[in-house]
Design an enzyme around this catalytic site. Structure first.
Site, mmCIF file in Angstrom:
data_model
loop_
_atom_site.group_PDB
_atom_site.id
_atom_site.type_symbol
_atom_site.label_atom_id
_atom_site.label_comp_id
_atom_site.label_asym_id
_atom_site.label_seq_id
_atom_site.Cartn_x
_atom_site.Cartn_y
_atom_site.Cartn_z
ATOM 1 C CD GLU A 58 -7.337 2.199 6.657
ATOM 2 O OE1 GLU A 58 -8.066 1.777 5.294
ATOM 3 O OE2 GLU A 58 -6.192 1.769 6.701
ATOM 4 N NE ARG B 69 -4.272 -0.029 1.817
ATOM 5 C CZ ARG B 69 -5.111 0.449 1.184
ATOM 6 N NH1 ARG B 69 -5.234 1.651 0.504
ATOM 7 N NH2 ARG B 69 -6.088 -0.527 0.718
HETATM 8 N N1 MTE Z 1 -12.455 5.339 14.317
HETATM 9 C C1 MTE Z 1 -12.523 4.888 15.511
HETATM 10 N N2 MTE Z 1 -13.382 5.623 16.473
HETATM 11 N N3 MTE Z 1 -11.687 3.802 16.188
HETATM 12 C C2 MTE Z 1 -11.014 3.204 15.371
HETATM 13 O O1 MTE Z 1 -10.268 2.146 15.786
HETATM 14 N N4 MTE Z 1 -10.089 2.599 13.090
HETATM 15 C C3 MTE Z 1 -9.772 3.356 11.943
HETATM 16 C C4 MTE Z 1 -11.102 3.951 11.232
HETATM 17 N N5 MTE Z 1 -11.763 4.653 12.195
HETATM 18 C C5 MTE Z 1 -10.829 3.189 14.285
HETATM 19 C C6 MTE Z 1 -11.583 4.303 13.429
HETATM 20 C C7 MTE Z 1 -9.400 2.235 11.009
HETATM 21 S S1 MTE Z 1 -7.691 1.793 10.828
HETATM 22 C C8 MTE Z 1 -10.021 1.742 9.995
HETATM 23 S S2 MTE Z 1 -9.493 0.442 8.840
HETATM 24 C C9 MTE Z 1 -11.674 1.872 9.953
HETATM 25 O O2 MTE Z 1 -11.834 2.762 10.921
HETATM 26 C C10 MTE Z 1 -12.386 0.659 10.200
HETATM 27 O O3 MTE Z 1 -13.840 0.712 10.078
HETATM 28 P P1 MTE Z 1 -14.719 0.999 8.748
HETATM 29 O O4 MTE Z 1 -13.936 0.348 7.655
HETATM 30 O O5 MTE Z 1 -15.947 0.529 8.982
HETATM 31 O O6 MTE Z 1 -14.609 2.477 8.531
HETATM 32 N N1 LUZ Z 2 -4.637 -4.684 2.558
HETATM 33 C C1 LUZ Z 2 -5.242 -3.663 2.741
HETATM 34 C C2 LUZ Z 2 -4.837 -5.727 3.781
HETATM 35 O O1 LUZ Z 2 -5.070 -2.811 2.156
HETATM 36 N N2 LUZ Z 2 -5.646 -3.217 4.048
HETATM 37 C C3 LUZ Z 2 -5.866 -3.895 5.201
HETATM 38 O O2 LUZ Z 2 -5.909 -3.454 6.272
HETATM 39 C C4 LUZ Z 2 -5.111 -5.217 4.941
HETATM 40 N N3 LUZ Z 2 -5.173 -6.129 6.072
HETATM 41 C C5 LUZ Z 2 -4.649 -7.408 5.728
HETATM 42 C C6 LUZ Z 2 -4.244 -7.730 4.569
HETATM 43 N N4 LUZ Z 2 -4.364 -6.933 3.437
HETATM 44 MO MO1 MOS Z 3 -7.390 -0.107 9.245
HETATM 45 S S1 MOS Z 3 -5.158 0.307 9.574
HETATM 46 O O1 MOS Z 3 -7.207 -0.977 7.908
HETATM 47 O O2 MOS Z 3 -7.410 -1.477 10.678
#
Ligand code: MTE
Ligand code: LUZ
Ligand code: MOS
Length: 767
Positions: A717, A315
């Site tokens: 993200e 990524r």
């Molecule tokens: N928001 C909160 N409040 N707590 C979290 O742990 N994790 C982040 C984001 N927002 C997180 C957050 C991460 S790393 C990801 S990948 C996404 O939420 C995952 O949730 P979603 O795919 O439902 O957005």
């Molecule tokens: N790939 C990605 C992944 O783009 N995001 C992720 O969080 C992930 N996790 C596991 C394996 N591939």
């Molecule tokens: Mo989020 S780093 O893909 O849990």
């Protein structure tokens, strides 16, 4: 409130908001404990790399309150909990690979007893050479996975023929996830060799699988339940596994319920973080600042094992372009093995690290040409119909970065403030202001194609209330709220009639991690599919029972109507039940059109892109290196937002979290390889007072051109890239000390020390 006020697109509160503020939301540690519960503490390696000559646990065993002790030898199945590559021991066996690696576990009648007993172990180590930094590991060619190479065109040739070159190095530190709820697993043995696991995890299915492997039992003997996490941020995607496995092995050996809850210092000492990266670059550009070629060498600190470094570094490679067309490209990427914690997922998953490198380079080019960096950024944006293919071969077909940045530039009053900042700096020697606008483009989908699938179950009960269960986990991001909104809309009912329940591996099987920002995209679609099947059965029933015309039947406002009649939703479901119509359904979704060739690093790994931009203004004290964010303006693309307040919460949260990564959060290990920043006393995360007084966050008016759930876009993200603007505003303020003509060598995180170092270097050069 009528249903239309609570439908998707509506700013309703998080489904657990009132429970959160009242302290009534149940986290794993709040579950009433079963009789006989034991508490576990872990014995950790004190060496960065060593052979274990002997372990003497007699004093531990005999300590007050201790019920049992386990080592690697007690693991009945496989001693591994690695998510992809099997190089992650649950308990170190003959060799330790970092300071903090678990070697044994003690179960006692109380936490205190377990923690006291752990200290009585006598372990004899034979030290081995340890690699503690990326540069050394890179030199020794010590990698956790093979290097990756991406090529487009002939970068070497294009560099040679470019009018100017920018060459140099840039480093970016790692970051601790700092979820408020630490890692925790609670395991109860059940009849016939089965286990129930409550685990704070983003990936219940993987916990089910690693626990079954560790115990040498079938997947159907393990149920994992996860109602909510107090934050995960990627840190509970794979790294909840080791704790789930240890708790399960203890529970299996002693036949008692076992809770393993980590103390913050142990949590930070044991678990992996965001990967720090080191970049070396050579970029060719012309007199306008347009980039023609880029050659980049990126080295990530993987830590002692592979964990998710493969997809993270992939990524990073696929986000080095950020929003820019780069011409001919050569990228080499290394996942360097070091004797430190095994680095893992953290919001953005390598994307932020890759993208900030190109922003640094563009910032340099602009100053070398004496231009405003925004001008150079715009010049290099992906085009609409040309210059629109990424280095990895995906066509950018949903580009809105031009319009979005133009809108933000004017709504934030960028050019007037640019002049005001210059005027301020003419009049002030010690305090200097800086301003920066940075864009983002972020690819949505797991870059491992088969993870892009999800399942759901929807139950409509005969009182008209609805239960939805899906493959995603709630970590505060509002996934359950959004999925409930989707189901409510599909059935035309008030969202308050829909309840989302705990993720449970015995309900929806073979789920992916809730990660890669895909939670609502995948599970929203799966839940919609389930709800739609029920709705279609109800439609057929109404047509038969009431002679309604299929096309006239509408579900809205808790009622179902057709040309000549209507019925309340709860009356309809009773009638349907009495006529033996199935009122529950499963649902499934897989993202269409994805492809990825791992060897060639080419394909279309992303279903679509999210976009955004931010303008930050800072003031820096050039004598102390302290600074303050005065104002931030954000414009972010969440497509047709399912829930604007939740999305704005995600955007602002990610902005501040990313700002912490780039400015105050610094990981330090001592010469022995011990993490010395393992608590909030030494590791500085941002707080409410670091939020800017003026914080203007808006959603960009857009809808997804792809057929995503309600045309929304993933938002978890991507906004972590918005605070690049803070880092570059600080750099802008520093550069003003040399009339914006010299590039300050500012490393990230831009702590006060880093800022002062950059100022010193600049003044040295500016004599
Ligand atoms: N928001 C909160 N409040 N707590 C979290 O742990 N994790 C982040 C984001 N927002 C997180 C957050 C991460 S790393 C990801 S990948 C996404 O939420 C995952 O949730 P979603 O795919 O439902 O957005
Ligand atoms: N790939 C990605 C992944 O783009 N995001 C992720 O969080 C992930 N996790 C596991 C394996 N591939
Ligand atoms: Mo989020 S780093 O893909 O849990």
């Amino acid at each position: 409130m009528r249903a239309k006020e609570t439908a998707p697109g509506r700013a309703i509160p998080h489904e657990s908001a009132s429970l959160h503020v009242a302290g009534e939301a149940t986290y794993v540690d709040d579950i009433p404990e079963l009789a006989g519960t034991l508490y576990v503490a872990l014995g950790l390696s004190s060496e960065a790399h060593a052979r274990i000559r002997s372990i003497d646990l007699e004093a531990v065993q005999n300590a007050p309150g201790v019920v049992g002790v386990i080592t690697a030898a007690d693991i009945p199945g496989v001693n591994d909990c690695g998510p992809i590559i099997h190089d992650d021991p649950i308990l170190a066996d003959s060799e330790v690979q970092f300071v903090g690696q678990p070697i044994f576990a003690v179960a006692a009648n109380s936490y205190t007893a377990a923690r006291k007993a752990v200290r009585l172990a006598e372990i004899d180590y034979e030290s081995l050479p340890a690699v503690l930094d990326v540069a050394t590991g890179r030199q020794q060619q010590s990698f956790v996975i093979p290097p990756m190479h991406l090529r487009r065109g002939d970068a070497e040739q294009a560099l040679q023929s470019s009018p100017s070159r920018s060459q140099g190095a840039f480093s970016i530190g790692g970051q601790e996830q700092f979820y408020l709820e630490g890692q925790i697993s609670y395991v109860a043995p059940k009849e016939d060799g089965c286990f129930h696991l409550w685990c704070s995890t983003q990936h219940p299915t993987e916990m089910q699988q690693v626990v079954a492997h560790a115990l040498g039992i079938d997947f159907n003997q393990v149920v994992v339940e996860m109602r909510r996490m107090g934050g995960g941020f990627g840190g509970k995607e794979s790294q909840s596994a080791i704790f789930a496995c240890i708790a399960a092995v203890v529970a299996s050996k002693l036949g008692r319920p076992v809770k393993l809850r980590l103390d913050r210092d142990d949590d930070m000492t044991i678990t992996g973080k965001r990967h720090g990266f080191e970049f070396a670059y050579d970029v060719g550009y012309d007199d306008d600042g347009q980039i023609h070629a880029a050659r980049v060498d990126m080295a990530a600190q993987a830590g002692f094992s592979a964990d998710l470094s493969g997809p993270v570094v992939t990524r990073a490679v696929c986000h080095f372009d950020n929003a820019y067309y780069l011409g001919d490209v050569a990228i080499d990427a290394y996942s360097v093995r070091t004797n430190t914690q095994s680095n893992t997922a953290f919001r953005g998953f390598g994307g932020p690290q890759g993208a900030i490198a190109i922003e640094y380079i563009i910032d340099n080019i602009a100053r070398q040409l004496g231009k405003d960096p925004l001008q150079v950024r715009k010049l290099n944006f992906y085009g609409r119909d040309e210059r629109n293919v990424t280095p990895y071969g995906q066509t950018v077909s949903d580009n809105v970065i031009h319009e979005l940045v133009d809108e933000l530039e004017s709504s934030s009053d960028y050019s007037a403030r640019r002049k005001a900042v210059a005027a301020f700096n003419r009049d002030n020697e010690v305090l200097r202001k800086g301003l920066a606008l940075t864009p983002l483009k972020f690819g949505i989908s797991f870059n491992v194609v088969h993870f892009n699938q999800a399942g759901a179950l929807v139950h409509v009960y005969t009182d008209g209330s609805v239960l939805v269960n899906h493959g995603g986990t709630e970590m505060g991001q509002g996934l359950h709220t959004k999925v409930s909104q989707v189901v409510a809309l599909e059935l035309g009912i008030d969202v308050r009639r829909v309840r989302a329940t705990a993720n449970d591996t015995s309900k929806v099987a073979n789920t992916s991690a809730t990660a890669a920002s895909t939670g609502s995209d995948l599970n929203g679609k799966a839940a919609q599919d389930a709800a739609r099947q029920i709705r279609n059965r109800l439609i057929r029933f109404i047509a038969e029972e009431h002679g309604a015309n299929l096309a006239d039947i509408e579900f809205a406002g808790d009622r179902v109507s057709w040309g000549s009649g209507e019925i309340a939703f709860d009356e309809l479901v009773v009638q349907a039940y009495q006529n033996r119509v199935q009122l529950w359904s499963d649902g499934f979704y897989k993202t269409p059109g994805l492809s990825w060739d791992r060897e060639a690093m080419q394909g279309s790994p992303f279903y679509y892109f999210s976009y955004g931009a931010a303008v930050s203004e800072v003031v820096v004290d050039t004598l102390t290196g302290e600074w303050k964010l005065l104002r931030a303006d954000i414009l972010h693309d969440a497509g047709n937002s399912i829930n604007p307040v939740i999305d704005i919460g995600q955007i602002e949260g990610a902005f501040i979290q990313g700002m912490g990564w780039l400015t105050s959060e610094e990981l330090r290990w001592n010469e022995a390889g011990r993490l010395i920043t393992h608590a909030p006393s030494t590791y500085k995360i941002p707080t409410i007072t670091d939020c800017p007084q003026k914080f203007n966050t808006r959603l960009y008016q857009n809808h997804n051109v792809e057929d995503t759930i309600l045309r929304s876009k993933a938002v978890g993200e991507p906004p972590l890239l918005l605070p690049f603007s803070v880092f570059f505003a600080i750099r802008d303020a520093i550069a003003s000390l040399a009339d914006n003509r010299i590039n300050p060598p500012l490393r990230a995180p831009a702590t006060p020390e880093a800022i002062l170092d950059a100022i010193d270097a600049l003044r040295g050069e500016h004599q």
